[in-house]
Design a protein around this motif. Structure first.
Motif, mmCIF file in Angstrom:
data_model
loop_
_atom_site.group_PDB
_atom_site.id
_atom_site.type_symbol
_atom_site.label_atom_id
_atom_site.label_comp_id
_atom_site.label_asym_id
_atom_site.label_seq_id
_atom_site.Cartn_x
_atom_site.Cartn_y
_atom_site.Cartn_z
ATOM 1 N N ARG A 35 12.445 73.061 41.852
ATOM 2 C CA ARG A 35 13.434 73.054 40.799
ATOM 3 C C ARG A 35 14.720 73.930 41.197
ATOM 4 N N ARG A 36 14.516 75.207 41.607
ATOM 5 C CA ARG A 36 15.673 75.898 42.030
ATOM 6 C C ARG A 36 16.601 75.170 43.046
ATOM 7 N N LYS A 38 17.258 72.142 43.479
ATOM 8 C CA LYS A 38 18.293 70.937 42.498
ATOM 9 C C LYS A 38 19.283 71.636 42.017
ATOM 10 N N GLU A 39 19.076 73.023 41.528
ATOM 11 C CA GLU A 39 20.068 73.587 40.940
ATOM 12 C C GLU A 39 21.018 74.462 41.360
ATOM 13 N N ARG A 40 20.663 74.690 42.456
ATOM 14 C CA ARG A 40 21.580 75.549 43.342
ATOM 15 C C ARG A 40 22.412 74.780 44.467
ATOM 16 N N HIS A 41 23.510 75.571 44.749
ATOM 17 C CA HIS A 41 24.425 74.757 45.867
ATOM 18 C C HIS A 41 24.182 75.337 46.890
ATOM 19 N N ASP A 44 21.679 71.687 52.757
ATOM 20 C CA ASP A 44 20.365 71.092 53.259
ATOM 21 C C ASP A 44 20.472 70.940 54.772
ATOM 22 N N ASP A 75 23.091 69.018 46.195
ATOM 23 C CA ASP A 75 23.231 68.889 44.755
ATOM 24 C C ASP A 75 24.574 68.061 44.298
ATOM 25 N N ASP A 76 25.624 67.912 45.293
ATOM 26 C CA ASP A 76 26.622 67.110 44.726
ATOM 27 C C ASP A 76 27.091 66.270 46.077
ATOM 28 N N GLU A 77 26.224 66.316 46.866
ATOM 29 C CA GLU A 77 26.531 65.397 48.441
ATOM 30 C C GLU A 77 27.716 65.703 48.980
#
Length: 191
Positions: A35-36, A38-41, A44, A75-77
């Motif tokens: 969950r974290r 997906k919400e963090r920047h 990867d 998160d934003d690619e």
């Protein structure tokens, strides 16, 4: 002794409330790594000291990107690059762009350069070298277009022009300065 449905109702209600409380707790748990993430920047993946080359359909090199480090964010690619050196080999004069950092959107069609941004178009075929310097510049590579909203200095041969903002159209080799523009042009000697 017989138990009636009315006597079991409070127990069933408490069990339902306990289940709901457990579900709410797990649904809002900030310690859940998936969950974290997906919400963090957070990146990867990271690549260090790399070179990427792009070629056209005929196998001719069109672009080269070198940099110290690249981080990709799921998160934003988007991608962030430190100390990028980008070279375009379109036309008869290559163009080099470098900066302290760059941000690229997910498809690479928008590049935001920051910190000591320099664009150098090589001299050639009767054209002097062109050097553009600013602190921030947004580049649209496919259109060979660059825009900046910070003070800019443009040098071409012995001429120096500065302004508050710029739009640079690479295909046309045209720079449009906006705001307070000022310049110095060398005197041309008649022969």
């Amino acid at each position: 002794m017989r138990s009636s449905g009315a006597a079991l109702f409070p127990i069933a209600l408490l069990a339902a409330l306990a289940g709901l409380t457990f579900w709410l707790s797990s649904a809002t748990n900030d310690n859940d790594p998936k969950r974290r993430a997906k919400e963090r920047h957070d990146p990867d993946f990271t690549v260090e000291n790399f070179t990427v080359e792009r070629f056209d359909d005929q196998g001719t090199k069109t672009q080269t990107l070198k940099a110290r480090q690249m981080n990709h964010f799921p998160d934003d690619e988007s991608t962030e690059v430190t100390f990028p050196e980008l070279t375009y080999f379109t036309g008869d004069r290559p163009t080099q762009i470098d900066a302290r950092s760059a941000w690229l959107n997910k498809d690479g069609k928008e590049v935001r350069l920051k910190g000591n941004v320099r664009l150098v178009k090589a001299a050639g075929a009767g054209h002097p070298q062109t050097v553009l310097q600013t602190e921030a510049l947004t580049v649209f590579p496919e259109e060979e277009l660059a825009r900046g909203n910070t003070p800019v200095t443009l040098r071409q041969g012995g001429s120096v022009v500065s302004g508050d903002r710029i739009e640079y159209r690479g295909k046309e080799n045209l720079a449009i300065l906006e705001g307070r523009a000022r310049g110095t042009f060398p005197r041309v000697q008649k022969q």
